[in-house]
Each structure stands twice: as structure tokens, then as C-alpha cells.
Write a protein that holds these residues in place. Structure first.
Motif, PDB file in Angstrom:
ATOM      1  N   GLY A  71       6.840  -2.707 -48.502  1.00  0.00           N
ATOM      2  CA  GLY A  71       5.628  -1.902 -48.551  1.00  0.00           C
ATOM      3  C   GLY A  71       5.648  -0.833 -49.629  1.00  0.00           C
ATOM      4  N   LEU A  72       6.734  -0.067 -49.722  1.00  0.00           N
ATOM      5  CA  LEU A  72       6.787   1.034 -50.690  1.00  0.00           C
ATOM      6  C   LEU A  72       6.792   0.551 -52.137  1.00  0.00           C
ATOM      7  N   PRO A  73       7.667  -0.381 -52.519  1.00  0.00           N
ATOM      8  CA  PRO A  73       7.597  -0.853 -53.913  1.00  0.00           C
ATOM      9  C   PRO A  73       6.297  -1.581 -54.222  1.00  0.00           C
ATOM     10  N   ALA A  74       5.717  -2.284 -53.254  1.00  0.00           N
ATOM     11  CA  ALA A  74       4.458  -2.980 -53.506  1.00  0.00           C
ATOM     12  C   ALA A  74       3.362  -1.991 -53.890  1.00  0.00           C
ATOM     13  N   GLY A  75       3.289  -0.862 -53.190  1.00  0.00           N
ATOM     14  CA  GLY A  75       2.282   0.136 -53.521  1.00  0.00           C
ATOM     15  C   GLY A  75       2.458   0.690 -54.922  1.00  0.00           C
ATOM     16  N   ALA A  76       3.719   0.945 -55.302  1.00  0.00           N
ATOM     17  CA  ALA A  76       3.981   1.473 -56.639  1.00  0.00           C
ATOM     18  C   ALA A  76       3.625   0.453 -57.719  1.00  0.00           C
ATOM     19  N   TRP A  77       3.902  -0.819 -57.474  1.00  0.00           N
ATOM     20  CA  TRP A  77       3.538  -1.859 -58.446  1.00  0.00           C
ATOM     21  C   TRP A  77       2.025  -2.009 -58.550  1.00  0.00           C
ATOM     22  N   VAL A  78       1.368  -2.083 -57.407  1.00  0.00           N
ATOM     23  CA  VAL A  78      -0.067  -2.363 -57.407  1.00  0.00           C
ATOM     24  C   VAL A  78      -0.850  -1.251 -58.077  1.00  0.00           C
ATOM     25  N   ASP A  79      -0.388   0.000 -57.986  1.00  0.00           N
ATOM     26  CA  ASP A  79      -1.076   1.109 -58.647  1.00  0.00           C
ATOM     27  C   ASP A  79      -1.117   0.938 -60.164  1.00  0.00           C
ATOM     28  N   THR A  80      -0.279   0.051 -60.724  1.00  0.00           N
ATOM     29  CA  THR A  80      -0.252  -0.154 -62.174  1.00  0.00           C
ATOM     30  C   THR A  80      -0.852  -1.505 -62.577  1.00  0.00           C
ATOM     31  N   LEU A  81      -1.397  -2.267 -61.633  1.00  0.00           N
ATOM     32  CA  LEU A  81      -1.893  -3.614 -61.899  1.00  0.00           C
ATOM     33  C   LEU A  81      -3.374  -3.722 -61.556  1.00  0.00           C
ATOM     34  N   PRO A  82      -4.087  -4.678 -62.169  1.00  0.00           N
ATOM     35  CA  PRO A  82      -5.487  -4.894 -61.809  1.00  0.00           C
ATOM     36  C   PRO A  82      -5.603  -5.358 -60.359  1.00  0.00           C
ATOM     37  N   ALA A  83      -6.401  -4.644 -59.563  1.00  0.00           N
ATOM     38  CA  ALA A  83      -6.491  -4.928 -58.133  1.00  0.00           C
ATOM     39  C   ALA A  83      -6.954  -6.351 -57.861  1.00  0.00           C
ATOM     40  N   ARG A  84      -7.967  -6.805 -58.592  1.00  0.00           N
ATOM     41  CA  ARG A  84      -8.506  -8.143 -58.328  1.00  0.00           C
ATOM     42  C   ARG A  84      -7.447  -9.218 -58.570  1.00  0.00           C
ATOM     43  N   ARG A  85      -6.683  -9.091 -59.631  1.00  0.00           N
ATOM     44  CA  ARG A  85      -5.678 -10.114 -59.944  1.00  0.00           C
ATOM     45  C   ARG A  85      -4.630 -10.192 -58.830  1.00  0.00           C
ATOM     46  N   VAL A  86      -4.205  -9.036 -58.342  1.00  0.00           N
ATOM     47  CA  VAL A  86      -3.224  -9.004 -57.260  1.00  0.00           C
ATOM     48  C   VAL A  86      -3.778  -9.708 -56.026  1.00  0.00           C
ATOM     49  N   MET A  87      -5.043  -9.455 -55.701  1.00  0.00           N
ATOM     50  CA  MET A  87      -5.644 -10.024 -54.501  1.00  0.00           C
ATOM     51  C   MET A  87      -5.835 -11.531 -54.615  1.00  0.00           C
ATOM     52  N   ILE A  88      -6.213 -12.021 -55.801  1.00  0.00           N
ATOM     53  CA  ILE A  88      -6.379 -13.458 -55.993  1.00  0.00           C
ATOM     54  C   ILE A  88      -5.039 -14.181 -55.838  1.00  0.00           C
ATOM     55  N   LEU A  89      -3.998 -13.653 -56.475  1.00  0.00           N
ATOM     56  CA  LEU A  89      -2.680 -14.286 -56.369  1.00  0.00           C
ATOM     57  C   LEU A  89      -2.181 -14.257 -54.927  1.00  0.00           C
ATOM     58  N   SER A  90      -2.480 -13.189 -54.208  1.00  0.00           N
ATOM     59  CA  SER A  90      -2.074 -13.104 -52.803  1.00  0.00           C
ATOM     60  C   SER A  90      -2.787 -14.171 -51.974  1.00  0.00           C
ATOM     61  N   ASP A  91      -4.075 -14.354 -52.229  1.00  0.00           N
ATOM     62  CA  ASP A  91      -4.833 -15.377 -51.506  1.00  0.00           C
ATOM     63  C   ASP A  91      -4.273 -16.775 -51.761  1.00  0.00           C
ATOM     64  N   THR A 126      -0.151 -10.447 -47.371  1.00  0.00           N
ATOM     65  CA  THR A 126      -1.038  -9.427 -46.814  1.00  0.00           C
ATOM     66  C   THR A 126      -0.693  -8.045 -47.345  1.00  0.00           C
ATOM     67  N   VAL A 127       0.592  -7.737 -47.507  1.00  0.00           N
ATOM     68  CA  VAL A 127       1.010  -6.435 -48.037  1.00  0.00           C
ATOM     69  C   VAL A 127       0.367  -6.190 -49.404  1.00  0.00           C
ATOM     70  N   PHE A 128       0.497  -7.154 -50.305  1.00  0.00           N
ATOM     71  CA  PHE A 128      -0.041  -6.972 -51.651  1.00  0.00           C
ATOM     72  C   PHE A 128      -1.566  -6.954 -51.642  1.00  0.00           C
ATOM     73  N   PHE A 129      -2.176  -7.821 -50.833  1.00  0.00           N
ATOM     74  CA  PHE A 129      -3.635  -7.872 -50.772  1.00  0.00           C
ATOM     75  C   PHE A 129      -4.188  -6.546 -50.277  1.00  0.00           C
ATOM     76  N   ARG A 130      -3.617  -6.015 -49.195  1.00  0.00           N
ATOM     77  CA  ARG A 130      -4.130  -4.776 -48.611  1.00  0.00           C
ATOM     78  C   ARG A 130      -3.814  -3.561 -49.471  1.00  0.00           C
ATOM     79  N   ALA A 131      -2.743  -3.605 -50.241  1.00  0.00           N
ATOM     80  CA  ALA A 131      -2.436  -2.497 -51.143  1.00  0.00           C
ATOM     81  C   ALA A 131      -3.504  -2.376 -52.227  1.00  0.00           C
ATOM     82  N   ALA A 132      -3.996  -3.510 -52.699  1.00  0.00           N
ATOM     83  CA  ALA A 132      -4.994  -3.507 -53.772  1.00  0.00           C
ATOM     84  C   ALA A 132      -6.423  -3.345 -53.260  1.00  0.00           C
ATOM     85  N   TYR A 133      -6.661  -3.616 -51.998  1.00  0.00           N
ATOM     86  CA  TYR A 133      -8.011  -3.690 -51.440  1.00  0.00           C
ATOM     87  C   TYR A 133      -8.829  -2.406 -51.607  1.00  0.00           C
ATOM     88  N   PRO A 134      -8.310  -1.209 -51.243  1.00  0.00           N
ATOM     89  CA  PRO A 134      -9.134  -0.008 -51.393  1.00  0.00           C
ATOM     90  C   PRO A 134      -9.552   0.263 -52.825  1.00  0.00           C
TER      91      PRO A 134
END
Length: 422
Positions: A71-91, A126-134
Motif C-alpha cells: 500500500g505505501l509504495p504503491a501510493g508513492a509510485w502512483v502520485d508520479t504516474l498518469p492515473a488513467r494508465r495505472v487504472m487500465i493496467l490494473s483492470d 485493487t490497491v493500484f486502481f484505488r490509489a489512482a481513482y481519486p
């Protein structure tokens, strides 16, 4: 001669916001598929492998332990990545994970450990998807429409959770529990397609990484410190973790309880869970109104009376009147929990600075959701030792105490939640 600046056009209503509509539809379809899985996986374990309380706990723990591990490293990574791309790959990864179950079943290779691994991998997605969702909600819905956007998203999720268990029970009878998981796999593909079709402004180019930029460890620490130093976020995080421990504890055993103690079949289990899930729909319908009339802080306090004490009705479940009490308890808890989550989620998205949003989400969820695997394991062990009904009572009581603690929280005495400028 001076000219007056052109007036800024108000944002289009959410109903005419193409990007929000795509996000809304894709998320709704995905949640519908996931809601079927919430019934199909435990049913497959109980009916197909005669799994007991221990395995029910393991399956629940496997789904939530990724929040503790990454959870913690995922949040730090996602803050530097395009949210949509993270969510698509998670799906896409989640679709492959869940599709592996019916394939293994067809080849007569499916085992209980395979189900646990599938639950774990789906949890990672789900961790990566929800990190990028907001962050993506911020991009598609204007600030002043955040609470309405969250109400629609949570309301749709709740509606799909009503339909999902019933659909899961039906699919288990028609296609088998393993075959029904294909529905969830396809739903993730639909969600990915909707996200891919979003028309977002081009992202600003990122600066070249240099030695002066914070490391991953430093970014994680910033996210932890941000919540630790804010008394309201800190309180929500701790109490949310305790509440989720109780909710997940009795939720891990509820399907087994309905099958073995209340003597319901697969279709009836799905129907009971669907009726109980109506609470989430009702909670989504009332959240914005309650928040506007009472004020967001007072609304959160009032909703704890619905979210907490009715949980004590759940262990009364038995054939006849006891089943009515169980459903009523789940229904009322759903109203309070979902309405509270909407008010709290919309406030968080307005309150937390954009550059911190993913780290704030994952840091809070490490505690909020990190207690869930512990609850699953504890419920499985306790259920084996003292029985299903006493265990459900203990877990419900933990949730009730967490909800009522809100009356001694930093919210006491406030009408509205604080704004971004604190």
C-alpha cells in the motif's frame, strides 16, 4: 479603453459530462462483476471444496493483505504516474487473474490455494486502481461537483452490489461458481475500455529525475507524516481500521453462516445479500441531502448511529424471524457506512492537496484495509474455536464501539468539516 474579462462558463452538469459518464459506467460494470465474485469465490470454496471457517478466513485475508504489503509504495509510485494508465493496467491484470479460475476448473486443476492466490492478485490490482481513482475523479469532475460525483459513484457501486450477489447466486446455479467468475473478468475489460476512451487534457511534461528529488522512501514518509500530523485524518484512519476489522470479521463468515446455520441454498444466499445491500443504495441517496441539511461534520456523527448498533442484529440470524433481523441489521449498517463514506470521501478529495492525494489514500488504506486480512484470519480461527454465531457477535461489537467513538472525536462541536486551507 478596458474590456471586461469574459465570464467563466460554469462546468457542465455531471449528466452531460462525457468523461464522468464513461468513468461512472465503467466503474459500475466492474463493481457488478466484483460483487458477483464476493459470492462466487466463497461459494466455490464451500460447495466445491467443503472449506471451513479457516479457509474462509484465508480467502478474506488474501484479498486484503496487499494493502499491508504494498500500500505505501504503491501510493508513492502512483502520485508520479498518469492515473488513467495505472487504472487500465490494473483492470487488465485483474481480468487475467480471475479468468484463470474457470480455466483451471475446466482443466480439473483448481485448488483452494489457487483461489487464495487469485484473491491475492486481484487485491494487488485493487490497491493500484484505488490509489489512482481519486486523482482521476478530480480530472473528470469539477471541485464544486465532487460530493455529487462521489454520491453517484458510491450509489452506483451500492446498486451493483445489490444486483451482484443475486446474480452471483444465479450464475452459480446456471454456470457453476467457477464459470460465473468469467463475468467479473469481462467486467474489468469493459472498465478498461471505458477508461481508455476518456478524453483528458495532455499531461504536463514531468521534470527529469535528479538527485535532489525525494526518494521513494522519502515520499512514503511524507504521506505517513501528512496523516499523522492531521488530527482529523489520523482519527478517521485509526477508527476506520478498527471498524473494518469488525465488519470484515463477520463478513468473512456470513456466507458460511447462512449456509450452515440458517440452512440457505446458493440462490437464497445471493438473494439475502442482495436485499441487505439495498442499504448501500439508500445510503448513497441520502448522503448529500443529510450533509447539506446538517452540515458535513454533524452528518458524519448522525450516520454513526445507523452504521454501528444495528450490526448487533446480524448474529441473531436463524430460519424465520432471525433471518429478518439479520437482513435488517445488514441493511441499516449499509445505509450508515455508505452515506458516511460518501461524505467523508468527498471531503477528503477537497481537503487533501492534489500532489498528496494518492499517498494519502494508500497510507490511510494501509490501516483502514490492512486490518482486514488480520480480521479474516482472526475470524477464521475464532469461528473454528467458539463457533460462527459467537464470533460474528464479537466482530459486530468491535465495529459498534468504533462507530460510537466518533462522538468523542475532533468532529464533536463542528458543523462543517474544515477546508483545504485548514
Amino acid at each position: 479603453m478596458t474590456t471586461n474579462p469574459a465570464p467563466v462558463a460554469p462546468p457542465p452538469p455531471l449528466a452531460r459530462n462525457r468523461n464522468f459518464s464513461l468513468l461512472w459506467f465503467g466503474e459500475g460494470v466492474s463493481v457488478l462483476g466484483n460483487a458477483t465474485t464476493s459470492i462466487l469465490l466463497p461459494l466455490l470454496a464451500v460447495v466445491g471444496f467443503d472449506a471451513g471457517p479457516g479457509w474462509m478466513g484465508v480467502l478474506t485475508a488474501a484479498a486484503w493483505v496487499p494493502w499491508l504489503l504494498i500500500g505505501l509504495p504503491a501510493g508513492a509510485w502512483v502520485d508520479t504516474l498518469p492515473a488513467r494508465r495505472v487504472m487500465i493496467l490494473s483492470d487488465l491484470a485483474a481480468a487475467l487473474t480471475l479468468a484463470s479460475v474457470p480455466v483451471a476448473w475446466a482443466l480439473d486443476l483448481l485448488t483452494l490455494p489457487h483461489l487464495a492466490v487469485a484473491a491475492f492478485c486481484n487485491g494487488v490490482c485493487t490497491v493500484f486502481f484505488r490509489a489512482a481513482y481519486p486523482a482521476l475523479v478530480r480530472q473528470v469532475a469539477p471541485r464544486e461537483q465532487q460530493e455529487s460525483a462521489f454520491a453517484r459513484l458510491f450509489g452506483t457501486e451500492s446498486a451493483m452490489q445489490v444486483a451482484g450477489p443475486g446474480a452471483g447466486g444465479l450464475l452459480a446455479q446456471v454456470l457453476s461458481s467457477a464459470g460465473g467468475l468469467l463475468v467479473d473478468a469481462v467486467s474489468f475489460l469493459v472498465s478498461a475500455g471505458c477508461l481508455w476512451r476518456l478524453k483528458l487534457p495532455p499531461a504536463e511534461p514531468r521534470e527529469v529525475v535528479d538527485s535532489d528529488q525525494p526518494s521513494l522512501r522519502q515520499r512514503i514518509r511524507e504521506g505517513v507524516d501528512y496523516i499523522r500530523q492531521d488530527r482529523i485524518l489520523r482519527f478517521f484512519t485509526v477508527v476506520g481500521g478498527i471498524s473494518n476489522f469488525g465488519l470484515t470479521g463477520y463478513g468473512a463468515l456470513i456466507v458460511l453462516f447462512l449456509v450452515r446455520e440458517v440452512h440457505l441454498g446458493s440462490g437464497a444466499v445471493g438473494l439475502v445479500m442482495a436485499v441487505a445491500s439495498l442499504g448501500g443504495v439508500l445510503g448513497a441517496l441520502i448522503a448529500t441531502t443529510v450533509s447539506q441539511r446538517l452540515g458535513s461534520a454533524r452528518a458524519l456523527l448522525a450516520l454513526q448511529l445507523l452504521a454501528g448498533p444495528p450490526a448487533l442484529l446480524v448474529p441473531l440470524g436463524a430460519p424465520g424471524a432471525g433471518l429478518v433481523a439479520l437482513v435488517a441489521g445488514l441493511l441499516l449498517v449499509g445505509i450508515g457506512v455508505v452515506a458516511g463514506n460518501i461524505v467523508r470521501g468527498a471531503w477528503r478529495n477537497r481537503y487533501v492537496p492534489e500532489h498528496m492525494i494518492a499517498r494519502q489514500v494508500t497510507t490511510a488504506q494501509v490501516v483502514n484495509l490492512g486490518t482486514m486480512p488480520l480480521a479474516g484470519l482472526a475470524a477464521g480461527a475464532l469461528g473454528s474455536a467458539i463457533g460462527l454465531r459467537p464470533t460474528i457477535l464479537v466482530m459486530a461489537a468491535i465495529h459498534v464501539l468504533a462507530c460510537l467513538s466518533m462522538y468523542w472525536s475532533p468532529l464533536r462541536g463542528l458543523r462543517e468539516m474544515p477546508t483545504l486551507d485548514h
